[in-house]
Write an enzyme that holds these catalytic residues in place. Structure first.
Site, short mmCIF file in Angstrom:
data_model
loop_
_atom_site.label_atom_id
_atom_site.label_comp_id
_atom_site.label_asym_id
_atom_site.label_seq_id
_atom_site.Cartn_x
_atom_site.Cartn_y
_atom_site.Cartn_z
N HIS A 107 0.84 -1.20 0.00
CA HIS A 107 0.00 0.00 0.00
C HIS A 107 0.87 1.24 0.00
O HIS A 107 2.02 1.21 0.43
CB HIS A 107 -0.95 0.02 1.20
CG HIS A 107 -0.25 -0.11 2.51
ND1 HIS A 107 0.16 -1.31 3.01
CD2 HIS A 107 0.10 0.83 3.44
CE1 HIS A 107 0.74 -1.13 4.19
NE2 HIS A 107 0.73 0.17 4.47
N HIS A 109 0.82 5.39 1.11
CA HIS A 109 0.18 6.44 1.91
C HIS A 109 0.21 7.76 1.15
O HIS A 109 1.24 8.13 0.58
CB HIS A 109 0.95 6.68 3.21
CG HIS A 109 0.99 5.52 4.15
ND1 HIS A 109 0.17 5.41 5.24
CD2 HIS A 109 1.79 4.42 4.18
CE1 HIS A 109 0.45 4.30 5.90
NE2 HIS A 109 1.44 3.68 5.28
#
Ligand code: AMP
Length: 145
Positions: A107, A109
């Site tokens: 992932h 941010h």
């Protein structure tokens, strides 16, 4: 978990992708899902994840997934900017627990920053109110182009 290990499809982001737990969804295309971080470091902290992936981190990821992932990151970061007008935006990701990673599905941010703000600590703050996250997701989603 260090850089080496086995992908666990019970991780929280895999469960969000399967719709097993709630999230404040911002954007989705064929490749990525973006949703609000539930423990935001700043207002508007958003996460972008590859939808079809069993990579724990960037080093594990198939090269053909990386391009569409970062196109999604740019698209969402632009929407965060248009929606919230921050003074700066951090785009970051962590690989391995010693680097700060706490969820082991790749992932990225997106963390908006304002002059003079004091961001919360990574993965250490209070859980945000879901209604507020949904409202933020809506204003960011409205700026996706
Ligand atoms: P990292 O530490 O880089 O692996 O980032 C994981 C991020 O996921 C942290 O910023 C957490 O605040 C966030 N997070 C943890 N649980 C959830 C959840 N249920 N929904 C949305 N974000 C979450």
């Amino acid at each position: 978990m260090s850089l080496d290990g086995t992908y666990d499809d019970g991780n929280i982001f895999a469960r969000i992708l399967r719709g097993e737990i709630p999230s404040a969804r911002v954007f989705e295309d064929d490749h990525v899902l973006a949703f609000m971080d539930a423990f935001p470091q700043t207002r508007g902290h958003t996460l972008v994840i590859p939808k079809y992936s069993s990579a724990r981190n960037l080093l594990d990821e198939e090269p053909q997934v990386v391009g569409p992932l970062f196109l999604g990151v740019q698209r969402v970061a632009r929407a965060v900017r248009a929606a919230l007008m921050p003074d700066g935006i951090i785009v970051t990701q962590f690989n391995g627990a010693p680097a700060g990673q706490t969820v082991f599905h790749l992932h990225v941010h997106i963390i908006p920053r304002w002059d003079g703000d004091a961001p919360g600590r990574h993965a250490a703050g209070a859980m945000a109110d879901m209604a507020e996250l949904q409202a933020l997701a809506k204003v960011i989603a409205a700026q996706i182009s």
